[in-house]
Every structure is written in C-alpha cells, then in structure tokens.
Design a protein around this motif. Structure first.
Motif, PDB file in Angstrom:
ATOM      1  N   TYR A 307       0.807  -1.271  -0.022  1.00 49.42           N
ATOM      2  CA  TYR A 307      -0.034   0.023  -0.022  1.00 49.42           C
ATOM      3  C   TYR A 307       0.696   1.263  -0.063  1.00 49.42           C
ATOM      4  O   TYR A 307       0.492   2.335  -0.872  1.00 49.42           O
ATOM      5  N   VAL A 308       1.866   1.278   0.983  1.00 47.93           N
ATOM      6  CA  VAL A 308       2.753   2.381   1.088  1.00 47.93           C
ATOM      7  C   VAL A 308       3.875   2.411  -0.130  1.00 47.93           C
ATOM      8  O   VAL A 308       4.089   3.388  -1.038  1.00 47.93           O
ATOM      9  N   ASN A 309       4.374   1.225  -0.312  1.00 48.00           N
ATOM     10  CA  ASN A 309       5.459   1.067  -1.198  1.00 48.00           C
ATOM     11  C   ASN A 309       5.271   1.393  -2.597  1.00 48.00           C
ATOM     12  O   ASN A 309       5.974   1.941  -3.467  1.00 48.00           O
ATOM     13  N   LYS A 310       4.014   0.979  -2.949  1.00 50.02           N
ATOM     14  CA  LYS A 310       3.464   1.101  -4.457  1.00 50.02           C
ATOM     15  C   LYS A 310       2.748   2.343  -4.559  1.00 50.02           C
ATOM     16  O   LYS A 310       2.408   2.836  -5.796  1.00 50.02           O
ATOM     17  N   GLY A 311       2.764   3.382  -3.456  1.00 47.54           N
ATOM     18  CA  GLY A 311       2.004   4.559  -3.521  1.00 47.54           C
ATOM     19  C   GLY A 311       0.384   4.638  -3.985  1.00 47.54           C
ATOM     20  O   GLY A 311      -0.268   5.500  -4.341  1.00 47.54           O
ATOM     21  N   VAL A 312      -0.160   3.505  -3.365  1.00 46.86           N
ATOM     22  CA  VAL A 312      -1.579   3.331  -3.913  1.00 46.86           C
ATOM     23  C   VAL A 312      -2.466   4.436  -2.787  1.00 46.86           C
ATOM     24  O   VAL A 312      -3.462   5.001  -3.322  1.00 46.86           O
ATOM     25  N   ASP A 313      -1.897   4.938  -1.982  1.00 51.24           N
ATOM     26  CA  ASP A 313      -2.546   5.838  -0.865  1.00 51.24           C
ATOM     27  C   ASP A 313      -2.472   7.230  -1.481  1.00 51.24           C
ATOM     28  O   ASP A 313      -3.456   7.848  -1.683  1.00 51.24           O
ATOM     29  N   ILE A 314      -1.005   7.529  -2.335  1.00 53.48           N
ATOM     30  CA  ILE A 314      -1.062   8.498  -3.311  1.00 53.48           C
ATOM     31  C   ILE A 314      -2.068   8.436  -4.236  1.00 53.48           C
ATOM     32  O   ILE A 314      -2.620   9.848  -4.664  1.00 53.48           O
ATOM     33  N   TYR A 315      -2.012   7.511  -4.918  1.00 54.54           N
ATOM     34  CA  TYR A 315      -2.927   7.428  -6.118  1.00 54.54           C
ATOM     35  C   TYR A 315      -4.437   7.607  -5.866  1.00 54.54           C
ATOM     36  O   TYR A 315      -5.091   8.534  -6.674  1.00 54.54           O
ATOM     37  N   LEU A 316      -4.885   7.096  -4.706  1.00 58.48           N
ATOM     38  CA  LEU A 316      -6.328   7.424  -4.408  1.00 58.48           C
ATOM     39  C   LEU A 316      -6.599   8.705  -3.661  1.00 58.48           C
ATOM     40  O   LEU A 316      -7.745   9.341  -4.320  1.00 58.48           O
ATOM     41  N   ASP A 317      -5.807   9.312  -3.236  1.00 60.59           N
ATOM     42  CA  ASP A 317      -5.768  10.813  -2.616  1.00 60.59           C
ATOM     43  C   ASP A 317      -5.701  11.875  -3.788  1.00 60.59           C
ATOM     44  O   ASP A 317      -6.484  12.478  -3.894  1.00 60.59           O
ATOM     45  N   ALA A 318      -4.850  11.436  -4.762  1.00 57.38           N
ATOM     46  CA  ALA A 318      -4.833  12.229  -6.123  1.00 57.38           C
ATOM     47  C   ALA A 318      -6.237  11.972  -6.900  1.00 57.38           C
ATOM     48  O   ALA A 318      -6.694  13.159  -7.302  1.00 57.38           O
ATOM     49  N   GLY A 319      -6.761  10.739  -6.926  1.00 59.81           N
ATOM     50  CA  GLY A 319      -8.000  10.637  -7.688  1.00 59.81           C
ATOM     51  C   GLY A 319      -9.345  11.472  -6.872  1.00 59.81           C
ATOM     52  O   GLY A 319      -9.944  12.043  -7.607  1.00 59.81           O
ATOM     53  N   ALA A 320      -9.160  11.678  -5.630  1.00 62.82           N
ATOM     54  CA  ALA A 320      -9.970  12.362  -4.925  1.00 62.82           C
ATOM     55  C   ALA A 320     -10.086  13.918  -5.173  1.00 62.82           C
ATOM     56  O   ALA A 320     -10.983  14.676  -5.528  1.00 62.82           O
ATOM     57  N   ASP A 321      -8.598  14.419  -5.410  1.00 66.02           N
ATOM     58  CA  ASP A 321      -8.408  15.724  -5.647  1.00 66.02           C
ATOM     59  C   ASP A 321      -8.869  15.989  -7.012  1.00 66.02           C
ATOM     60  O   ASP A 321      -9.381  17.307  -7.235  1.00 66.02           O
ATOM     61  N   LEU A 322      -8.534  14.940  -8.032  1.00 62.64           N
ATOM     62  CA  LEU A 322      -8.701  15.283  -9.264  1.00 62.64           C
ATOM     63  C   LEU A 322     -10.380  15.261  -9.571  1.00 62.64           C
ATOM     64  O   LEU A 322     -10.951  16.120 -10.472  1.00 62.64           O
ATOM     65  N   ALA A 323     -11.196  14.523  -8.680  1.00 61.36           N
ATOM     66  CA  ALA A 323     -12.746  14.591  -9.053  1.00 61.36           C
ATOM     67  C   ALA A 323     -13.098  15.920  -8.551  1.00 61.36           C
ATOM     68  O   ALA A 323     -13.995  16.725  -9.403  1.00 61.36           O
ATOM     69  N   LYS A 324     -12.653  16.870  -7.602  1.00 62.24           N
ATOM     70  CA  LYS A 324     -13.070  18.156  -7.258  1.00 62.24           C
ATOM     71  C   LYS A 324     -12.747  18.947  -8.483  1.00 62.24           C
ATOM     72  O   LYS A 324     -13.354  19.923  -8.899  1.00 62.24           O
ATOM     73  N   GLU A 325     -11.456  18.947  -9.035  1.00 62.12           N
ATOM     74  CA  GLU A 325     -10.935  19.511 -10.217  1.00 62.12           C
ATOM     75  C   GLU A 325     -11.748  19.583 -11.302  1.00 62.12           C
ATOM     76  O   GLU A 325     -12.313  20.617 -11.982  1.00 62.12           O
ATOM     77  N   LEU A 326     -11.934  18.283 -11.536  1.00 61.08           N
ATOM     78  CA  LEU A 326     -12.804  18.088 -12.851  1.00 61.08           C
ATOM     79  C   LEU A 326     -14.307  18.691 -12.679  1.00 61.08           C
ATOM     80  O   LEU A 326     -15.157  19.010 -13.582  1.00 61.08           O
ATOM     81  N   GLU A 327     -14.804  18.767 -11.451  1.00 63.36           N
ATOM     82  CA  GLU A 327     -16.298  19.202 -11.158  1.00 63.36           C
ATOM     83  C   GLU A 327     -16.062  20.524 -11.522  1.00 63.36           C
ATOM     84  O   GLU A 327     -17.144  21.139 -11.980  1.00 63.36           O
ATOM     85  N   ARG A 328     -15.103  21.194 -10.895  1.00 61.37           N
ATOM     86  CA  ARG A 328     -15.125  22.755 -11.222  1.00 61.37           C
ATOM     87  C   ARG A 328     -15.110  23.074 -12.607  1.00 61.37           C
ATOM     88  O   ARG A 328     -15.362  24.218 -13.162  1.00 61.37           O
ATOM     89  N   ARG A 329     -14.112  22.277 -13.404  1.00 61.13           N
ATOM     90  CA  ARG A 329     -13.820  22.812 -14.874  1.00 61.13           C
ATOM     91  C   ARG A 329     -14.906  21.994 -15.773  1.00 61.13           C
ATOM     92  O   ARG A 329     -14.697  22.350 -16.948  1.00 61.13           O
ATOM     93  N   ASP A 330     -15.538  21.322 -15.262  1.00 60.49           N
ATOM     94  CA  ASP A 330     -16.588  20.446 -16.125  1.00 60.49           C
ATOM     95  C   ASP A 330     -15.923  19.802 -17.252  1.00 60.49           C
ATOM     96  O   ASP A 330     -16.211  19.700 -18.565  1.00 60.49           O
ATOM     97  N   GLY A 331     -14.892  18.984 -16.547  1.00 60.81           N
ATOM     98  CA  GLY A 331     -13.830  18.451 -17.851  1.00 60.81           C
ATOM     99  C   GLY A 331     -14.438  16.940 -17.888  1.00 60.81           C
ATOM    100  O   GLY A 331     -15.534  16.503 -17.667  1.00 60.81           O
TER     101      GLY A 331
END
Length: 448
Positions: A307-331
């Motif tokens: 989970y940590v070694n492969k950065g799965v936590d980073i991947y999912l956190d980034a996905g959550a941030d990306l969702a907010k960004e795409l909502e704002r941009r209607d992307g």
C-alpha cells in the motif's frame, strides 16, 4: 546439451507471483539466441496446477536419458516446457521429500555459512528447500552428463527464494559459476513499507541490518539474502538505486547492474481498441454506469499490493483531488484502475449477473471491487475509499475499480492477461515510494 549450459532458477518460473515472472518470460527468446535452445534450462517450483485452465507448463520429455536418471532421485522432478514465447526446457522441483531432512539441511547451512534459519516459517522453508532441491538436481546433471562431456555450466538464482541452490553448489560443485540476482531486498522492502521515511535511501547507512531484520520479523529471509550475496561468484541487481540498498543492507556492492529489458512488439491500433473496450466493459460491470468513451480517460496502477511502497494511498488521494478539479472545470471523466492482487474469492455476484444475467438481475448499487475480498473489513483500498467518500456514484467525475486478482487469463469473469488490457489505458501511474523505477513503468511504456 550444448557446450555450456545456463540454468536459471526462480520461484516465479511457471508460477506468476510478481514482476520477475514477466522479466524472465519476456526474455526467453533472447536467451535462447545466446545459449541455444538446448543450452538453457529454467527451473521452478512444482506447485499444484488446475487442470484445463490456461496452463503455464506442459509435460515434455525433452531428454529421455536425463528423465530416466532422475526417476529415483531424492528430489521429485517434472520435466517439460514453460509455455511462454520460446517454450524453454523446464524442470519443476517438488521439495516435499526434503522436509524430513529439513533440520539437517538448515543445520549444514548454519555450520558452513552462518545462515540463520531460526525464525523461519513455512513461507521460508518451502522456498529454501525448493532451492536446495534445485541445487541437488543441477549437481546430479553435472555428475551424470556435464563432467563426462566436459561441459561447463552457469547458474543464475533470482531472489532469496532461489538462493539455496547457490549455497548447495558452492560446496557440491564449486566449478559451476553462480550468479545471485536480487530485484529488491527483503529488508529494504520491509523497511520502506513499515517506516515510510521520506529520506529512506539517504538514511540507509544508519540502519543496523541484523537489528532491523529482527524487528520486522524477516531475519531468516534477510540472512539467506545476505549469505547468497556474499557467497555467489557474481552478485547483480536491477538498478543503481537497488545497488545502493544492497551495499548498505547486504554488505556487498553488486558486481553488475542489469536493468530490466522487455521483448515487446509494437502495439497495433486494433489491439489498443480491443483492450480499451474490455477496460470500459469491466468498469461498466463494476460501477453499473455508462461512459462517453471519447470523454473518459483510463488510468492504471498495477503491481504488488504494497500500500505504501507502491503509492496506492497517493493514487487514491490524487483521484479524490482530481474529482474536485474536474467538477469545477466540467472536464472529462476518469476511471482509476487499481490492478493489485489481494486475498479474494469469486467474482462479485452482481458483476456476474450484469455480465451474463437478465436486466432485473443486473440492478444494484455501484461497486468498487470486481471480486469478493477475503478480509474486506481490513482492506486498505476499501478503507481509504470509505474515508474519501468514494462511492462510484453514477455520473461522478472519477470512479475507482479495484481488480484484486492476478490477470493471468484464468479468471472466469476477466479472461484477459494484464498485457492484453494494458494497451487500452491512457496513462500508467506508478508513484512508488520504494524502488521507483521498477518493472511496471517500463512495461507500460513498452505497451504504448
């Protein structure tokens, strides 16, 4: 056999566990060009194989005299072919008969090399006895065939699971050249996963390997790795960064760095289209949603479920941030695939119904995982998605699909190998904390 015989030993020959399986399988044809088809023999474990499901091994008596000579050997051996491109000669070792001599074998290694097996368990004993058996079989081949014909031999053992062959041969057949290759040290992997120190590589020189191995309960595996690195004629690893790790943790600087290669052919447009269609199908079965395929991007993270070694936590956190960004941009929309094998049972019934059942049977909530997990309550991905309130709601900008199986083509729901699906992704994401340039990024590049 040819004038010089190359034996390659790995726990992942005919046994897909991780990236080493791909490393070896993808280079067979190149090895055969250099050594000849009759000069290369792969050696792996004789594990139970399910009849009729995409076998990796086919029984084949490619040397009748050798096969006959092994019939009464203490180690049970199955002769055949590894069913990867090139179909190399293969010997599978069954170590079960050696268990009655386990203490004698491990005691001998302690006396000769200082190998500390005191805190080993079954996941240590099985590979060590497998490797010892492989060494015994190579010794037998040396005595019966190579010496009379004045043929030489080289043995390459991958990772600590195969290293016992080197220890056996250094005494039993010292004229055979031995190469030990580590792809990532057991202690380094454990340290990185437990401590998550952002200065991990810079702080390696302050680590006492023996103390740390005991603290992390990997002392026997670390001992095997250290002894093999010390005793092998040649010690290699796969990158400069793992070479640094080996120098500090194993006490020997690798003689040669052998970067992973990949025998890939160009990806044809129809391959990409088919792979993309299969990934969308899998996502739609999981989430129950539909996607505009021209406005949806497919991202993939794959590898061991560390989970940590492969950065799965980073991947999912980034996905959550990306969702907010795409909502704002209607992307565009994005589907994040996490192809990380975990303890699993059958495909989820709802996915099966959506794939093969009626419309009524297909109705149900969006899911996030393709298979039932053995311990879903403690699954890190499930828990983080819950914490992030990631539910795969219909129309959400970002969806997550966890595929917790080895994509080897044997699953009843997903009948494709990882290589068949990878070309359909738009982006490979590998935010590894430990050994950042491993095999999966190279693989992703090779598949376009």
């Amino acid at each position: 056999m040819s004038k010089s015989v190359f034996f390659e030993i790995s726990w992942e020959v005919c046994n897909m566990v991780g990236g080493i399986h791909t490393v070896l399988a993808s280079r067979v044809e190149e090895v055969q060009k250099r050594h000849g088809e009759d000069g290369y023999i792969a050696i792996g474990p004789d594990i139970p194989r399910t009849e009729g499901i995409a076998p990796e091994f086919r029984a084949d008596i490619w040397d009748a005299e050798l096969s006959k000579s092994l019939e009464d050997h203490e180690v049970s051996v199955v002769m055949g072919r590894w069913l990867v491109p090139g179909e190399p000669r293969c010997l599978l070792i069954n170590q079960s008969r050696l268990y009655e001599r386990k203490d004698e074998i491990l005691g001998g290694y302690w006396e000769r090399y200082g190998l500390d097996s005191l805190f080993g368990a079954w996941d240590y004993y099985d590979p060590v006895l497998f490797a010892h058996g492989a060494g015994m079989v190579i010794e037998h081949i040396r005595d019966r065939f190579l010496l009379p014909a004045r043929q030489s031999a080289i043995v390459q053992a991958h990772e600590w699971m195969s290293a016992g062959a080197i220890l056996h041969l250094q005494e039993a057949a010292p004229e055979i050249g031995t190469v030990f290759t580590t792809h990532a040290t057991m202690l380094g992997r454990s340290l990185a996963g437990q401590r998550a120190d952002p200065n991990f590589y810079e702080s390696l020189s302050t680590v006492d390997p023996e103390v740390a191995a005991k603290e992390l309960n990997v002392s026997s595996k670390h001992s095997m790795e250290s002894v093999a690195a010390r005793e092998a004629d040649v010690f290699t690893t796969v990158s400069e960064i793992t070479a640094l790790e080996c120098s500090h943790l194993l006490g020997r600087k690798p003689d040669v760095v052998l970067p992973n290669g990949f025998g890939a052919r160009p990806v044809e447009p129809e391959q990409r289209e088919h792979a993309r269609a299969e990934l969308f199908r899998l996502a739609e079965l999981t989430t129950g949603d539909t996607y505009d395929r021209d406005k949806t991007l497919l991202f993939v993270l794959a590898g061991r479920y560390e989970y940590v070694n492969k950065g799965v936590d980073i991947y999912l956190d980034a996905g959550a941030d990306l969702a907010k960004e795409l909502e704002r941009r209607d992307g565009k929309r994005v589907i994040l695939f996490a192809m990380l094998p975990a303890g699993h049972a059958e495909p989820k019934r709802l996915l099966w119904d959506r794939a093969y059942g009626s419309a009524e049977e297909s109705a149900g909530p969006p899911l996030r995982c393709t298979h039932d997990l053995v311990d879903e309550y403690n699954d890190p991905i499930t828990n983080q998605l819950n914490a992030l309130d990631f539910r795969n709601d219909p129309g959400a900008r970002v969806h997550v699909v966890h595929v917790p199986i080895y994509l080897d083509g044997t699953d009843p729901l997903i009948r494709h190998k990882y290589w068949d699906l990878l070309p359909g992704a738009d982006l490979g994401v590998f935010p590894s904390f430990y050994e950042p340039w491993g095999y999966t990024p190279l693989e992703a590049v090779a598949f376009g």
